[in-house]
Design a protein around this motif. Structure first.
Motif, PDB file in Angstrom:
ATOM      1  N   UNK A  53       0.944  -1.162  -0.050  1.00  0.00           N
ATOM      2  CA  UNK A  53       0.066   0.082  -0.119  1.00  0.00           C
ATOM      3  C   UNK A  53       0.949   1.154  -0.025  1.00  0.00           C
ATOM      4  N   UNK A  54       0.720   2.147  -0.772  1.00  0.00           N
ATOM      5  CA  UNK A  54       1.423   3.277  -1.059  1.00  0.00           C
ATOM      6  C   UNK A  54       0.417   4.659  -1.227  1.00  0.00           C
ATOM      7  N   UNK A  55       0.897   5.744  -0.535  1.00  0.00           N
ATOM      8  CA  UNK A  55      -0.077   6.890  -0.567  1.00  0.00           C
ATOM      9  C   UNK A  55       0.844   8.093  -1.393  1.00  0.00           C
ATOM     10  N   UNK A  94      -3.487  10.261  -3.717  1.00  0.00           N
ATOM     11  CA  UNK A  94      -3.807   9.210  -4.272  1.00  0.00           C
ATOM     12  C   UNK A  94      -3.315   7.875  -3.548  1.00  0.00           C
ATOM     13  N   UNK A  95      -4.203   6.570  -3.956  1.00  0.00           N
ATOM     14  CA  UNK A  95      -3.868   5.440  -3.157  1.00  0.00           C
ATOM     15  C   UNK A  95      -3.463   4.492  -4.368  1.00  0.00           C
ATOM     16  N   UNK A  96      -2.431   3.639  -3.879  1.00  0.00           N
ATOM     17  CA  UNK A  96      -1.824   2.864  -4.697  1.00  0.00           C
ATOM     18  C   UNK A  96      -1.829   1.341  -4.111  1.00  0.00           C
ATOM     19  N   UNK A  97      -2.466   0.117  -4.728  1.00  0.00           N
ATOM     20  CA  UNK A  97      -2.438  -0.901  -3.831  1.00  0.00           C
ATOM     21  C   UNK A  97      -1.841  -1.901  -5.135  1.00  0.00           C
ATOM     22  N   UNK A  98      -0.375  -2.524  -4.651  1.00  0.00           N
ATOM     23  CA  UNK A  98       0.259  -3.324  -5.524  1.00  0.00           C
ATOM     24  C   UNK A  98       0.267  -4.720  -5.100  1.00  0.00           C
ATOM     25  N   UNK A  99      -0.013  -5.738  -5.631  1.00  0.00           N
ATOM     26  CA  UNK A  99      -0.067  -7.201  -5.118  1.00  0.00           C
ATOM     27  C   UNK A  99       0.521  -8.020  -6.402  1.00  0.00           C
ATOM     28  N   UNK A 100       1.714  -8.529  -6.240  1.00  0.00           N
ATOM     29  CA  UNK A 100       2.279  -9.324  -7.318  1.00  0.00           C
ATOM     30  C   UNK A 100       2.428  -8.399  -8.699  1.00  0.00           C
TER      31      UNK A 100
END
Length: 208
Positions: free
Chosen positions: A143-145, A190-196
Motif C-alpha cells: 500500500x502506497x499513498x 492518491x492511493x496505490x495497491x500493488x499485489x504481485x
C-alpha cells in the motif's frame, strides 16, 4: 514571378499575385544536474521557444486585384524550472520545485476588398509562476499513498485593436487594453495497491 494569368480551364483558378505560407519554429533547452552528498539531486531546466507564421491568400480567385487576406503571428517564450529531488528512501521520497514562464504573442490578421481594409493587430503578454510538491509514502509492502499540490499564479496583458476602413457592418473600430491575474491551488492525493503483478490505484485531484 509577378503573378498568374487567367485560369485556362474550368477546374482551375486565377491569381493576380502569388500566395504564400511561411513557418519558422525553433527552440532549445539546457539541463543542469547537481548530485548532493546527501543523495538528493537538484535539477535545472531552461528553455526558449520561438515561432513565426506568415500567410497571404488570394480571396477572389481571379486575375484582378480584388480581394486578399493576411495572417501574421509571432510567438516567443522562456521557461525556467528548478527541482529538488529527495534522497531515495524505502518509505518516503518527494520532489519539490518552482516553475517560471514568460511569453509574448503578436498577431495581425487583415482582409482587403478593393481599397477597403480591415485589420486586427494585437499583442498578448503572459507571465506565470508555480510552486509544486509531490511525495510518495510507503505504508507497507502493498500500500502506497501519493500526495502533492501545485500553487500557481498567472498574469496576462492584452493590447488589441480593430481597424475598419471598409464601412462594412460587424467590424467596428476600437481598442482593448486589459490586464488580469489568475491564481489557483491544485491539490492531489492518491492511493496505490500493488499485489504481485497487479496494481490498483485511485486519485482525487483538482484541475485548473
Amino acid at each position: 514571378l509577378t503573378g498568374y494569368s487567367s485560369a485556362p480551364d474550368i477546374y482551375e483558378v486565377a491569381h493576380d499575385t502569388p500566395e504564400y505560407e511561411n513557418r519558422k519554429i525553433w527552440g532549445t533547452s539546457a539541463n543542469l544536474d547537481w548530485n548532493l552528498d546527501s543523495g538528493a539531486k537538484i535539477k535545472s531546466i531552461t528553455a526558449i521557444r520561438r515561432s513565426i507564421f506568415e500567410d497571404f491568400s488570394e480571396e477572389d480567385f481571379s486575375a484582378l486585384p480584388i480581394s486578399d487576406s493576411t495572417f501574421n503571428e509571432s510567438f516567443k517564450q522562456k521557461t525556467q524550472e528548478v527541482r529538488y529531488v529527495s534522497p531515495e528512501n524505502d518509505s518516503f521520497n518527494y520532489v519539490t520545485g518552482i516553475f517560471l514562464a514568460d511569453g509574448e504573442i503578436t498577431t495581425e490578421r487583415g482582409a482587403r476588398l478593393g481599397a477597403a481594409v480591415v485589420s486586427t493587430p494585437g499583442t498578448l503578454f503572459s507571465t506565470s509562476a508555480a510552486l509544486f510538491f509531490h511525495s510518495n509514502f510507503k505504508l507497507n509492502e502493498t500500500l502506497y499513498v501519493t500526495m502533492g499540490a501545485r500553487a500557481q499564479r498567472e498574469e496576462k496583458d492584452i493590447d488589441f485593436t480593430s481597424i475598419n476602413s471598409s464601412g462594412l457592418p460587424g467590424f467596428d473600430n476600437g481598442t482593448l487594453v486589459d490586464k488580469d491575474t489568475y491564481s489557483a491551488f491544485l491539490p492531489k492525493v492518491g492511493l496505490n495497491f500493488k499485489q504481485s503483478d497487479h496494481l490498483v490505484f485511485g486519485n482525487i485531484s483538482r484541475g485548473s
